[in-house]
Design a protein around this motif. Structure first.
Motif, PDB file in Angstrom:
ATOM      1  N   GLN A 349      -5.966 -10.077   2.859  1.00 50.20           N
ATOM      2  CA  GLN A 349      -6.935 -11.217   2.922  1.00 50.20           C
ATOM      3  C   GLN A 349      -6.727 -12.136   4.206  1.00 50.20           C
ATOM      4  O   GLN A 349      -7.528 -12.724   4.344  1.00 50.20           O
ATOM      5  CB  GLN A 349      -6.620 -12.199   1.540  1.00 50.20           C
ATOM      6  CG  GLN A 349      -7.198 -11.719   0.622  1.00 50.20           C
ATOM      7  CD  GLN A 349      -7.258 -12.848  -0.648  1.00 50.20           C
ATOM      8  OE1 GLN A 349      -7.164 -13.944  -0.456  1.00 50.20           O
ATOM      9  NE2 GLN A 349      -7.490 -12.345  -2.084  1.00 50.20           N
ATOM     10  N   THR A 350      -5.437 -11.684   5.023  1.00 46.46           N
ATOM     11  CA  THR A 350      -5.416 -12.388   6.198  1.00 46.46           C
ATOM     12  C   THR A 350      -6.155 -11.543   7.565  1.00 46.46           C
ATOM     13  O   THR A 350      -5.853 -12.042   8.468  1.00 46.46           O
ATOM     14  CB  THR A 350      -3.925 -12.844   6.278  1.00 46.46           C
ATOM     15  OG1 THR A 350      -3.262 -11.571   6.302  1.00 46.46           O
ATOM     16  CG2 THR A 350      -3.492 -13.666   5.568  1.00 46.46           C
ATOM     17  N   GLY A 351      -6.554 -10.409   6.976  1.00 46.06           N
ATOM     18  CA  GLY A 351      -6.969  -9.488   8.024  1.00 46.06           C
ATOM     19  C   GLY A 351      -6.133  -8.681   8.976  1.00 46.06           C
ATOM     20  O   GLY A 351      -6.713  -7.921   9.826  1.00 46.06           O
ATOM     21  N   ILE A 352      -5.132  -8.892   8.432  1.00 52.04           N
ATOM     22  CA  ILE A 352      -3.988  -7.750   9.025  1.00 52.04           C
ATOM     23  C   ILE A 352      -4.004  -6.379   8.800  1.00 52.04           C
ATOM     24  O   ILE A 352      -3.927  -5.635   9.461  1.00 52.04           O
ATOM     25  CB  ILE A 352      -2.491  -8.197   8.647  1.00 52.04           C
ATOM     26  CG1 ILE A 352      -2.510  -9.674   9.211  1.00 52.04           C
ATOM     27  CG2 ILE A 352      -1.386  -7.324   9.242  1.00 52.04           C
ATOM     28  CD1 ILE A 352      -0.797 -10.775   8.653  1.00 52.04           C
ATOM     29  N   LEU A 353      -4.801  -6.195   7.290  1.00 54.04           N
ATOM     30  CA  LEU A 353      -4.581  -4.863   6.987  1.00 54.04           C
ATOM     31  C   LEU A 353      -5.877  -4.583   6.285  1.00 54.04           C
ATOM     32  O   LEU A 353      -6.806  -5.417   5.845  1.00 54.04           O
ATOM     33  CB  LEU A 353      -3.739  -4.744   5.919  1.00 54.04           C
ATOM     34  CG  LEU A 353      -3.491  -3.203   5.275  1.00 54.04           C
ATOM     35  CD1 LEU A 353      -2.713  -2.474   6.130  1.00 54.04           C
ATOM     36  CD2 LEU A 353      -2.434  -3.304   3.923  1.00 54.04           C
ATOM     37  N   GLU A 354      -6.574  -3.364   6.146  1.00 50.80           N
ATOM     38  CA  GLU A 354      -7.904  -3.008   5.946  1.00 50.80           C
ATOM     39  C   GLU A 354      -7.870  -2.555   4.389  1.00 50.80           C
ATOM     40  O   GLU A 354      -6.938  -1.648   4.371  1.00 50.80           O
ATOM     41  CB  GLU A 354      -8.718  -2.081   6.803  1.00 50.80           C
ATOM     42  CG  GLU A 354     -10.030  -1.631   6.460  1.00 50.80           C
ATOM     43  CD  GLU A 354     -10.769  -0.707   7.091  1.00 50.80           C
ATOM     44  OE1 GLU A 354     -11.736  -0.243   6.787  1.00 50.80           O
ATOM     45  OE2 GLU A 354     -10.402  -0.407   8.197  1.00 50.80           O
ATOM     46  N   LYS A 355      -8.457  -2.998   3.740  1.00 53.65           N
ATOM     47  CA  LYS A 355      -8.446  -2.656   2.078  1.00 53.65           C
ATOM     48  C   LYS A 355      -8.871  -1.323   1.909  1.00 53.65           C
ATOM     49  O   LYS A 355      -9.657  -0.793   2.495  1.00 53.65           O
ATOM     50  CB  LYS A 355      -9.275  -3.464   1.380  1.00 53.65           C
ATOM     51  CG  LYS A 355      -9.158  -3.630  -0.201  1.00 53.65           C
ATOM     52  CD  LYS A 355     -10.122  -4.492  -0.831  1.00 53.65           C
ATOM     53  CE  LYS A 355      -9.408  -4.831  -2.313  1.00 53.65           C
ATOM     54  NZ  LYS A 355      -8.240  -5.154  -2.542  1.00 53.65           N
ATOM     55  N   TYR A 356      -8.085  -0.547   1.071  1.00 55.35           N
ATOM     56  CA  TYR A 356      -8.392   0.932   0.845  1.00 55.35           C
ATOM     57  C   TYR A 356      -8.284   1.958   1.954  1.00 55.35           C
ATOM     58  O   TYR A 356      -8.627   3.063   2.071  1.00 55.35           O
ATOM     59  CB  TYR A 356      -9.631   1.136   0.237  1.00 55.35           C
ATOM     60  CG  TYR A 356     -10.241   0.357  -0.893  1.00 55.35           C
ATOM     61  CD1 TYR A 356      -9.452  -0.046  -1.947  1.00 55.35           C
ATOM     62  CD2 TYR A 356     -11.604  -0.169  -0.944  1.00 55.35           C
ATOM     63  CE1 TYR A 356      -9.728  -0.442  -2.983  1.00 55.35           C
ATOM     64  CE2 TYR A 356     -11.871  -0.923  -1.713  1.00 55.35           C
ATOM     65  CZ  TYR A 356     -11.132  -1.384  -2.980  1.00 55.35           C
ATOM     66  OH  TYR A 356     -11.416  -1.934  -4.064  1.00 55.35           O
ATOM     67  N   SER A 357      -7.622   1.275   3.181  1.00 56.26           N
ATOM     68  CA  SER A 357      -7.330   2.233   4.061  1.00 56.26           C
ATOM     69  C   SER A 357      -5.837   3.038   3.934  1.00 56.26           C
ATOM     70  O   SER A 357      -5.196   2.916   2.783  1.00 56.26           O
ATOM     71  CB  SER A 357      -6.831   1.430   5.309  1.00 56.26           C
ATOM     72  OG  SER A 357      -5.646   0.596   5.250  1.00 56.26           O
TER      73      SER A 357
END
Length: 387
Positions: A349-357
């Motif tokens: 949610q903070t944009g550090i990690l892409e969901k489902y990557s």
């Protein structure tokens, strides 16, 4: 089977652990199933996921089966322990308990019954069609339920604390563990319960009541954590950690998870209805601090339990039984649950990690491993105690 004098309020930890495992499988639905119009995964969105015919359908079906299975064990063990407790109250052992350090173990009752409300809420959300359309009518009843459990938690706690302050009969020689922190565990469980309607309700009155009482119980939990962890470690350094009560070294893991989720929910609640502007990076900092402390206590606890030979004596062996063994379920559940919060709230949610990557799923592996080991432990203990 009747335990009477042999019963201990810590037996409720078996029901608590089963309830925690049921909720832990809802976490998969919560974070993996898209639910753009509701703050949590509901029946309608879960059904859409099941109809997709891909990996998410498998995960959803898998999760639903285990939500039901562990909810069944939770309520079965809750009924069993409640019957045993009512018989236990009529014994001399109970009278001795309420005059000793062990009186605080009565906090496992409101702790477990608060978990029951959470399990019921999860079952309703994923199995009852259209429930979210009337959820605003249900939130006040949830507040009442948490208030009742909170009342009994405070009643038990103040009766215990006032007795100690008046009589000064706390036995420090038997305090070489962290079992006294079961009271903090219970208070934190009530806090996270209140924080749910505080975060999700669209009614500002319900929102405010939930947040206020979440802060009340969380504040008391934090204050007591400072006091009891100092006394607990002081006595452990002087006398060593008691073997049977050794699992208490891990009690900080569920406490940290509950307090962490409480403050996350309060943050969302203030943003949702009070137009508070929250810096998303603060969620990364909060989840990182909580997870870091859990890792520290987790490693320390494992090393101590290993050196004491606790696993060989109370887990692998069939000769020795201790109801406190079920206290090992809660840390495993807590670490998995907050690990998922760290990945999805702190990183995604903070944009550090892409969901489902790929990295997203790789980061889940150690937490899923802990969940699997916890499930194996639960069934081993369940079989050992022959409930």
């Amino acid at each position: 089977m009747s335990l009477r004098e042999k019963f201990s309020p810590t037996c409720y930890l078996s029901a608590l652990g089963a309830g925690g495992l049921s909720v832990s499988f809802f976490i998969y639905l919560m974070f993996l199933v898209p639910h753009p119009d509701t703050p949590m995964a509901t029946f309608e969105y879960v059904m859409k996921a099941l109809e997709r015919g891909d990996w998410l359908s498998f995960v959803s079906a898998f999760s639903l089966v285990f939500i039901i299975a562990f909810a069944f064990f939770h309520f079965k063990l809750l009924i069993f322990n409640t019957k045993q407790y009512l018989k236990f109250r009529k014994t001399e052992a109970y009278q001795a308990l309420i005059k000793s350090n062990g009186q605080i173990s009565l906090m496992t009752l409101p702790l477990t019954y608060t978990m029951s409300i959470n399990v019921g809420f999860v079952l309703g959300a994923v199995f009852v069609p259209g429930l979210w359309s009337v959820v605003e009518y249900l939130f006040p009843f949830a507040l009442i339920g948490f208030a009742i459990n909170g009342y009994f938690a405070l009643k038990i706690f103040f009766e215990y604390f006032s007795r100690l302050l008046v009589n000064g009969d706390f036995d420090f020689t038997k305090n070489n563990n962290l079992t006294q922190m079961i009271s903090i565990f219970a208070l934190a469980m009530v806090a996270v319960g209140f924080a749910a309607p505080g975060a999700m309700s669209s009614n500002i009155a319900v929102n405010a009541i939930g947040i206020f009482f979440a802060l009340l119980f969380a504040s008391l939990a934090v204050l007591l954590t400072v006091i009891k962890i100092i006394f607990g470690f002081k006595n452990m350094f002087e006398h060593g950690l008691g073997l049977e009560t050794a699992p208490s070294i891990w009690i900080m893991l569920p406490i940290l998870t509950l307090l962490g989720i409480t403050f996350i929910r309060i943050t969302f609640g203030l943003e949702h209805n009070f137009q508070a502007i929250n810096d998303k990076t603060s969620l990364f900092v909060l989840t990182s601090v909580v997870l870091s402390l859990q890792i520290i206590f987790g490693i320390l606890g494992y090393m101590v339990l290993k050196k004491l030979g606790y696993f060989e004596k109370f887990i692998k062996s069939n000769d020795e039984k201790s109801a406190l063994s079920f206290a090992l379920i809660c840390p495993g559940v807590a670490f998995f649950v907050f690990g998922m919060f760290f990945i999805n709230i702190g990183l995604e949610q903070t944009g550090i990690l892409e969901k489902y990557s790929l990295i997203y799923f790789l980061l889940m592996i150690p937490f899923i491993y802990i969940q699997v080991k916890t499930i194996q432990l639960f069934f081993r203990l369940y079989k050992k105690f022959s409930f």
